[in-house]
Design a protein around this motif. Structure first.
Motif, PDB file in Angstrom:
ATOM      1  N   TYR A  13      71.798  86.954  51.992  1.00  0.00           N
ATOM      2  CA  TYR A  13      71.200  85.625  52.059  1.00  0.00           C
ATOM      3  C   TYR A  13      70.656  85.231  50.700  1.00  0.00           C
ATOM      4  CZ  TYR A  13      71.637  86.357  57.031  1.00  0.00           C
ATOM      5  OH  TYR A  13      72.147  86.601  58.263  1.00  0.00           O
ATOM      6  N   PRO A  14      70.871  83.991  50.273  1.00  0.00           N
ATOM      7  CA  PRO A  14      70.358  83.557  48.968  1.00  0.00           C
ATOM      8  C   PRO A  14      68.838  83.411  49.007  1.00  0.00           C
ATOM      9  CG  PRO A  14      71.328  81.704  50.134  1.00  0.00           C
ATOM     10  CD  PRO A  14      71.589  82.937  50.970  1.00  0.00           C
ATOM     11  N   ASN A  15      68.204  83.706  47.880  1.00  0.00           N
ATOM     12  CA  ASN A  15      66.754  83.499  47.758  1.00  0.00           C
ATOM     13  C   ASN A  15      66.517  82.009  47.553  1.00  0.00           C
ATOM     14  OD1 ASN A  15      65.995  86.182  47.970  1.00  0.00           O
ATOM     15  ND2 ASN A  15      66.273  86.536  45.786  1.00  0.00           N
ATOM     16  N   LEU A  16      65.810  81.392  48.483  1.00  0.00           N
ATOM     17  CA  LEU A  16      65.521  79.968  48.359  1.00  0.00           C
ATOM     18  C   LEU A  16      64.433  79.698  47.325  1.00  0.00           C
ATOM     19  CD1 LEU A  16      65.770  78.980  52.118  1.00  0.00           C
ATOM     20  CD2 LEU A  16      67.501  78.799  50.331  1.00  0.00           C
ATOM     21  N   VAL A  17      63.612  80.720  47.050  1.00  0.00           N
ATOM     22  CA  VAL A  17      62.611  80.647  45.978  1.00  0.00           C
ATOM     23  C   VAL A  17      62.893  81.829  45.046  1.00  0.00           C
ATOM     24  CG1 VAL A  17      60.157  80.636  45.404  1.00  0.00           C
ATOM     25  CG2 VAL A  17      60.920  79.618  47.549  1.00  0.00           C
ATOM     26  N   PRO A  18      63.786  81.659  44.052  1.00  0.00           N
ATOM     27  CA  PRO A  18      64.139  82.770  43.173  1.00  0.00           C
ATOM     28  C   PRO A  18      62.964  83.219  42.306  1.00  0.00           C
ATOM     29  CG  PRO A  18      65.432  80.804  42.647  1.00  0.00           C
ATOM     30  CD  PRO A  18      64.504  80.444  43.752  1.00  0.00           C
ATOM     31  N   LYS A  19      62.934  84.506  41.978  1.00  0.00           N
ATOM     32  CA  LYS A  19      61.865  85.050  41.133  1.00  0.00           C
ATOM     33  C   LYS A  19      61.808  84.347  39.780  1.00  0.00           C
ATOM     34  CE  LYS A  19      61.285  89.621  43.058  1.00  0.00           C
ATOM     35  NZ  LYS A  19      61.182  91.044  42.802  1.00  0.00           N
ATOM     36  N   SER A  20      62.948  83.890  39.288  1.00  0.00           N
ATOM     37  CA  SER A  20      62.977  83.217  37.984  1.00  0.00           C
ATOM     38  C   SER A  20      62.205  81.898  37.997  1.00  0.00           C
ATOM     39  CB  SER A  20      64.428  82.962  37.561  1.00  0.00           C
ATOM     40  OG  SER A  20      65.077  82.116  38.494  1.00  0.00           O
ATOM     41  N   MET A  21      61.941  81.340  39.158  1.00  0.00           N
ATOM     42  CA  MET A  21      61.181  80.093  39.284  1.00  0.00           C
ATOM     43  C   MET A  21      59.696  80.344  39.543  1.00  0.00           C
ATOM     44  SD  MET A  21      63.205  77.621  38.823  1.00  0.00           S
ATOM     45  CE  MET A  21      64.534  78.321  37.880  1.00  0.00           C
ATOM     46  N   CYS A  22      59.308  81.598  39.696  1.00  0.00           N
ATOM     47  CA  CYS A  22      57.910  81.964  39.960  1.00  0.00           C
ATOM     48  C   CYS A  22      57.267  82.394  38.643  1.00  0.00           C
ATOM     49  CB  CYS A  22      57.837  83.070  41.011  1.00  0.00           C
ATOM     50  SG  CYS A  22      58.500  82.582  42.604  1.00  0.00           S
ATOM     51  N   MET A  23      56.601  81.461  37.974  1.00  0.00           N
ATOM     52  CA  MET A  23      56.051  81.710  36.642  1.00  0.00           C
ATOM     53  C   MET A  23      54.534  81.582  36.571  1.00  0.00           C
ATOM     54  SD  MET A  23      58.842  82.325  35.042  1.00  0.00           S
ATOM     55  CE  MET A  23      58.525  82.227  33.311  1.00  0.00           C
ATOM     56  N   THR A  24      53.895  81.066  37.617  1.00  0.00           N
ATOM     57  CA  THR A  24      52.452  80.809  37.589  1.00  0.00           C
ATOM     58  C   THR A  24      51.693  82.036  38.062  1.00  0.00           C
ATOM     59  OG1 THR A  24      52.879  78.485  38.066  1.00  0.00           O
ATOM     60  CG2 THR A  24      50.638  79.280  38.417  1.00  0.00           C
ATOM     61  N   ASP A  25      50.708  82.475  37.262  1.00  0.00           N
ATOM     62  CA  ASP A  25      49.842  83.592  37.654  1.00  0.00           C
ATOM     63  C   ASP A  25      48.896  83.133  38.752  1.00  0.00           C
ATOM     64  OD1 ASP A  25      50.840  85.452  35.748  1.00  0.00           O
ATOM     65  OD2 ASP A  25      49.644  84.484  34.199  1.00  0.00           O
ATOM     66  N   ILE A  26      48.733  83.969  39.771  1.00  0.00           N
ATOM     67  CA  ILE A  26      47.868  83.635  40.895  1.00  0.00           C
ATOM     68  C   ILE A  26      47.278  84.922  41.454  1.00  0.00           C
ATOM     69  CG2 ILE A  26      49.777  83.658  42.546  1.00  0.00           C
ATOM     70  CD1 ILE A  26      48.375  81.308  44.004  1.00  0.00           C
ATOM     71  N   ASN A  27      45.984  84.897  41.747  1.00  0.00           N
ATOM     72  CA  ASN A  27      45.334  86.027  42.415  1.00  0.00           C
ATOM     73  C   ASN A  27      45.249  85.680  43.892  1.00  0.00           C
ATOM     74  OD1 ASN A  27      42.776  87.294  43.656  1.00  0.00           O
ATOM     75  ND2 ASN A  27      43.239  88.574  41.881  1.00  0.00           N
ATOM     76  N   VAL A  28      45.831  86.520  44.736  1.00  0.00           N
ATOM     77  CA  VAL A  28      45.902  86.252  46.171  1.00  0.00           C
ATOM     78  C   VAL A  28      45.102  87.298  46.935  1.00  0.00           C
ATOM     79  CG1 VAL A  28      47.436  86.003  48.160  1.00  0.00           C
ATOM     80  CG2 VAL A  28      48.212  85.286  45.898  1.00  0.00           C
ATOM     81  N   THR A  29      44.227  86.824  47.825  1.00  0.00           N
ATOM     82  CA  THR A  29      43.507  87.683  48.759  1.00  0.00           C
ATOM     83  C   THR A  29      43.822  87.186  50.159  1.00  0.00           C
ATOM     84  OG1 THR A  29      41.719  88.022  47.157  1.00  0.00           O
ATOM     85  CG2 THR A  29      41.256  88.569  49.455  1.00  0.00           C
TER      86      THR A  29
END
Length: 120
Positions: free
Chosen positions: A11-27
């Motif tokens: 299955y294709p990644n609908l949100v590819p890692k190459s488009m994830c560039m923003t740093d975010i801290n998640v809890t």
């Protein structure tokens, strides 16, 4: 993966890692509370996301203004031990926001294609 005859389809990644560039801290919090009344933490990590700001205001029946402030898209499942993401917080661009809703978008085989956190 989907197998059709001898062909194996990924299955294709609908949100590819190459488009994830923003740093975010998640809890992300688990259901329930600790003995001291604090929330139980399922995930607390620095991740990369595709972050989209938005301003949305409306008047409710009680004349309150509600503003949704953004959406964070992640490739894959960021918290596999939680079936559902119901609460938590993030820090993005130095601003702490509350998770309003979490979505795990699934492929037909049940695997998670991407995770979406809607933030207030």
């Amino acid at each position: 993966m989907l197998q059709i005859g001898r062909c194996v389809m990924k299955y294709p990644n609908l949100v590819p890692k190459s488009m994830c560039m923003t740093d975010i801290n998640v809890t992300i919090y688990k259901e329930g509370v600790s003995e001291t009344g604090a929330p139980l933490i399922a995930l607390n990590d620095e991740l990369k996301c595709n972050y989209q700001d938005m301003a949305y205001t409306k008047m409710t029946a009680e004349q309150k203004i509600v503003t949704l402030s953004g959406k964070a898209y992640f490739c894959g499942d960021i918290c596999p031990e939680q079936a559902v993401i119901s609460s938590g917080k993030v820090t993005v661009f130095g601003v702490e926001r509350t998770i309003y809703q979490g979505t795990k978008a699934r492929n037909p085989d049940g695997s998670v294609n991407y995770t979406l956190l809607e933030l207030v």
